[in-house]
Write a protein that holds these residues in place. Structure first.
Motif, PDB file in Angstrom:
ATOM      1  N   TYR A  22       2.690 142.848  50.873  1.00  0.00           N
ATOM      2  CA  TYR A  22       3.242 144.191  50.663  1.00  0.00           C
ATOM      3  C   TYR A  22       3.526 144.889  51.984  1.00  0.00           C
ATOM      4  N   HIS A  23       2.982 144.374  53.084  1.00  0.00           N
ATOM      5  CA  HIS A  23       3.288 144.978  54.380  1.00  0.00           C
ATOM      6  C   HIS A  23       4.761 144.774  54.764  1.00  0.00           C
ATOM      7  N   PHE A  24       5.421 143.776  54.156  1.00  0.00           N
ATOM      8  CA  PHE A  24       6.859 143.630  54.404  1.00  0.00           C
ATOM      9  C   PHE A  24       7.622 144.851  53.880  1.00  0.00           C
ATOM     10  N   ALA A  25       7.161 145.412  52.764  1.00  0.00           N
ATOM     11  CA  ALA A  25       7.839 146.599  52.218  1.00  0.00           C
ATOM     12  C   ALA A  25       7.704 147.780  53.176  1.00  0.00           C
ATOM     13  N   LEU A  26       6.517 147.909  53.788  1.00  0.00           N
ATOM     14  CA  LEU A  26       6.314 148.991  54.763  1.00  0.00           C
ATOM     15  C   LEU A  26       7.138 148.726  56.019  1.00  0.00           C
ATOM     16  N   LEU A  27       7.225 147.432  56.404  1.00  0.00           N
ATOM     17  CA  LEU A  27       8.047 147.084  57.567  1.00  0.00           C
ATOM     18  C   LEU A  27       9.514 147.426  57.300  1.00  0.00           C
ATOM     19  N   ARG A  28       9.956 147.180  56.070  1.00  0.00           N
ATOM     20  CA  ARG A  28      11.342 147.518  55.729  1.00  0.00           C
ATOM     21  C   ARG A  28      11.570 149.025  55.841  1.00  0.00           C
ATOM     22  N   GLN A  29      10.598 149.829  55.345  1.00  0.00           N
ATOM     23  CA  GLN A  29      10.743 151.281  55.461  1.00  0.00           C
ATOM     24  C   GLN A  29      10.849 151.694  56.925  1.00  0.00           C
ATOM     25  N   LEU A  30      10.050 151.046  57.766  1.00  0.00           N
ATOM     26  CA  LEU A  30      10.085 151.352  59.199  1.00  0.00           C
ATOM     27  C   LEU A  30      11.450 151.006  59.794  1.00  0.00           C
ATOM     28  N   LEU A  31      11.965 149.823  59.448  1.00  0.00           N
ATOM     29  CA  LEU A  31      13.269 149.404  59.955  1.00  0.00           C
ATOM     30  C   LEU A  31      14.387 150.306  59.440  1.00  0.00           C
ATOM     31  N   GLU A  32      14.255 150.773  58.193  1.00  0.00           N
ATOM     32  CA  GLU A  32      15.262 151.692  57.657  1.00  0.00           C
ATOM     33  C   GLU A  32      15.246 153.017  58.405  1.00  0.00           C
TER      34      GLU A  32
END
Length: 354
Positions: A275-285
């Protein structure tokens, strides 16, 4: 730490105002229930304070009257312990209208009480001022605003919040609201703080960074901050290991991307879950938005990821899972390599100080 332990920790605080940020599904609503249990009178069961949370919103349910093509479409108000206070609102609908005025609603409404007025309001019907006989269904955001204003009006009813007067616990009143209405809602919360501070505790929990930032700035940096900054506590509720922890905000500014960086940095030093990939995606967005594009793959290119499309596919695959609920799936070694490579390049490229 359990929610009950965190509720007791909150109970022991000396601060009059407590702001708590937490991601969705961390347990904010359950924390409000745990706090209610921790503060109620053990002998009488009487609640010490009042609460606005998912339970409050769930009392309002649409009846679309499909059998009659919506002729009697209305927002039903399910029975609860609050119904005994409804007569005040039914007899004084202007108090709800006054609360709603801040949001400039495009509709009007009328209350329909039960035949036995002691049972309170049975439903709310919405219509346009141009034709009060043509009922309408308001949007989810408008509905949330109406329910919030209904609650704000109830706070002024004698016998409820003035008797259960130890605290007001407000859990995420901004779901489905746009930025403008979030700002207005922050002001309505500030009004409650101005009205009650030093007389009762106000606890606000939210997953919404906009609401958190607005309230933080109002209370800690705004023109009235001298009044509030020393009685306001700012916390982050987050998962750690098998439990939860309530941490103080360590930075003197709360920015969403910095919080995400801190969460992800801590995770990679400990245990990475998918689920940390989802947080990483938010960061990249966030980074992509700052760079003027809505594509997070653009941020991957800018930080020098060799195959940004492949990395984006990996991130998307894990971001589309029920990421906030499935928190037990550990990353495999390949996924960890992807994650660490992207995270390291982000730090190196933009020199974030976390």
């Amino acid at each position: 730490m359990s929610l009950q332990a965190i509720a007791n920790e909150l109970k022991d605080l000396n601060d009059y105002v407590v702001l708590i940020f937490a991601f969705n599904a961390t347990g904010k609503t359950r924390l409000s229930v745990a706090y209610k249990d921790a503060t109620k009178d053990l002998e009488t069961g009487k609640h010490a304070g009042v609460y606005y949370n998912a339970f409050s919103e769930d009392l309002f349910v649409w009846d679309n009257d499909e059998e009659n093509d919506g002729a009697n479409m209305r927002l039903k108000v399910l029975p609860s312990s609050l119904n005994r206070f409804h007569s005040f609102l039914y007899e004084n609908p202007d108090i709800v209208i006054e609360k709603l005025a801040l949001y400039a609603p495009k509709y009007s409404f009328r209350f329909t009480p039960y035949n036995d007025a002691e049972k309170g309001i049975e439903s709310v019907t919405f219509f346009l001022e141009s034709d009060e006989n043509a009922v309408i269904k308001i949007s989810r955001g408008e509905e949330r605003i109406f329910v919030w204003c209904f609650y704000l009006a109830l706070l002024e009813v004698e016998g409820w919040a003035d008797e259960q007067d130890a605290h007001i616990f407000i859990d995420d009143p901004v779901s489905s609201l746009d930025d403008h209405n979030i700002f207005i809602t922050a002001n309505t919360i500030l009004q409650q703080i101005e009205k009650h501070f030093k007389k009762k505790r106000i606890i606000v929990t939210t997953h919404h960074i906009g609401l958190m930032n607005i309230l933080y700035n109002m209370l800690k940096k705004g023109e009235k901050s001298d009044r509030y900054k020393n009685i306001t506590s700012v916390k982050i509720l987050k998962h750690t290991g098998d439990g939860l922890v309530l941490e103080d905000l360590t930075k003197n500014v709360f920015l969403y991307h910095l919080h995400l960086l801190q969460v992800l940095d801590e995770a990679r030093k400990g245990q990475l879950y998918t689920y940390h990939f989802a947080l990483l995606r938010q960061l990249l967005e966030n980074v992509a938005s700052f760079l003027g594009t809505g594509q997070f793959s653009h941020a991957l290119s800018q930080i020098g990821v060799a195959k940004p499309d492949d990395a984006a596919n990996v991130i998307n695959t894990h971001s589309h899972k029920n990421v906030y609920y499935d928190q037990t799936e550990m990353m495999n070694s390949t996924e960890q390599d992807y994650f660490n490579d992207i995270f390291s390049k982000l730090i190196e490229t933009y020199q974030f100080v976390i």
